[in-house]
Design an enzyme around this catalytic site. Structure first.
Site, mmCIF file in Angstrom:
data_model
loop_
_atom_site.group_PDB
_atom_site.id
_atom_site.type_symbol
_atom_site.label_atom_id
_atom_site.label_comp_id
_atom_site.label_asym_id
_atom_site.label_seq_id
_atom_site.Cartn_x
_atom_site.Cartn_y
_atom_site.Cartn_z
ATOM 1 N N CYS A 1 1.170 -5.226 10.937
ATOM 2 C CA CYS A 1 1.978 -4.257 10.214
ATOM 3 C C CYS A 1 2.135 -4.635 8.741
ATOM 4 O O CYS A 1 1.153 -4.829 8.028
ATOM 5 C CB CYS A 1 3.320 -4.078 10.936
ATOM 6 S SG CYS A 1 4.169 -2.531 10.591
ATOM 7 N N HIS A 2 3.356 -4.774 8.258
ATOM 8 C CA HIS A 2 3.614 -5.094 6.854
ATOM 9 C C HIS A 2 3.414 -6.571 6.526
ATOM 10 O O HIS A 2 3.513 -6.965 5.362
ATOM 11 C CB HIS A 2 5.047 -4.679 6.479
ATOM 12 C CG HIS A 2 5.227 -3.207 6.358
ATOM 13 N ND1 HIS A 2 5.371 -2.377 7.452
ATOM 14 C CD2 HIS A 2 5.271 -2.403 5.267
ATOM 15 C CE1 HIS A 2 5.518 -1.131 7.043
ATOM 16 N NE2 HIS A 2 5.463 -1.115 5.718
#
Length: 180
Positions: free
Chosen positions: A108-109
């Protein structure tokens, strides 16, 4: 296999921590929760507070060194990597895994922390789609795939986009750390 899970004191997407953590445990590995501060970390379910988890080691207590670990997992959540990338010891800890040629997995991030550690240049990776420009600006190639395993570089880099991809992420992570 001893796997470091690096997270900030607050903002980790809980499922992106707990799901790979359990996969490592189920495979007979030892997950170790590493953070920038002692005590507990506050996980989140998107924007809502979720559970707290005890920190096993701090980056400072490890001397920002990957010594004694077989791999690194970077869970996402928007706030988690945003905090980690502003902490020089955390960034040095991530970079040390690359310098030693150890596997790194980010979801993800979490790719923001990789960008800050300057380890995405000439690598192919995926992430949450909003990070595509950041990855490209850092010299990496962004792809929209459930999971990507990049072997171009000193180590294997496993990346994934979001919680929906965790099954594929966990499988790729375990394949790289266990050799099966």
């Amino acid at each position: 296999m001893r796997i470091a899970f690096l997270v900030a004191p607050e903002g980790t997407e809980q499922i992106e921590l707990t799901d790979p953590w359990q996969a490592v445990r189920d495979a007979g590995g030892e997950p170790v929760l590493v953070s920038t501060k002692q005590g507990e970390i506050q996980a989140f379910d998107h924007l809502d507070r979720a559970d707290k988890f005890p920190v096993d080691k701090t980056v400072a207590s490890l001397g920002s060194s990957a010594d004694g670990f077989d791999a690194l997992v970077l869970p996402g959540g928007v706030a988690n990597p945003d905090q980690l990338r502003t902490d020089p010891e955390a960034v040095a800890f991530v970079r040390d895994f690359f310098d030693r040629g150890l596997p790194v997995a980010a979801i993800c991030h979490a790719a923001w922390t990789l960008v800050e550690a300057d380890v995405v240049r000439d690598r192919t990776l995926t992430s949450y789609p909003s990070l595509a420009t950041d990855i490209r600006n850092a010299g990496g190639t962004w792809v929209d795939e459930q999971v990507n395993v990049c072997t171009a570089g000193p180590n294997v880099l496993v990346t994934s986009r979001r919680p929906d991809d965790l099954k594929a992420f966990d499988a790729a992570l375990l394949k790289q750390v266990s050799g099966t």
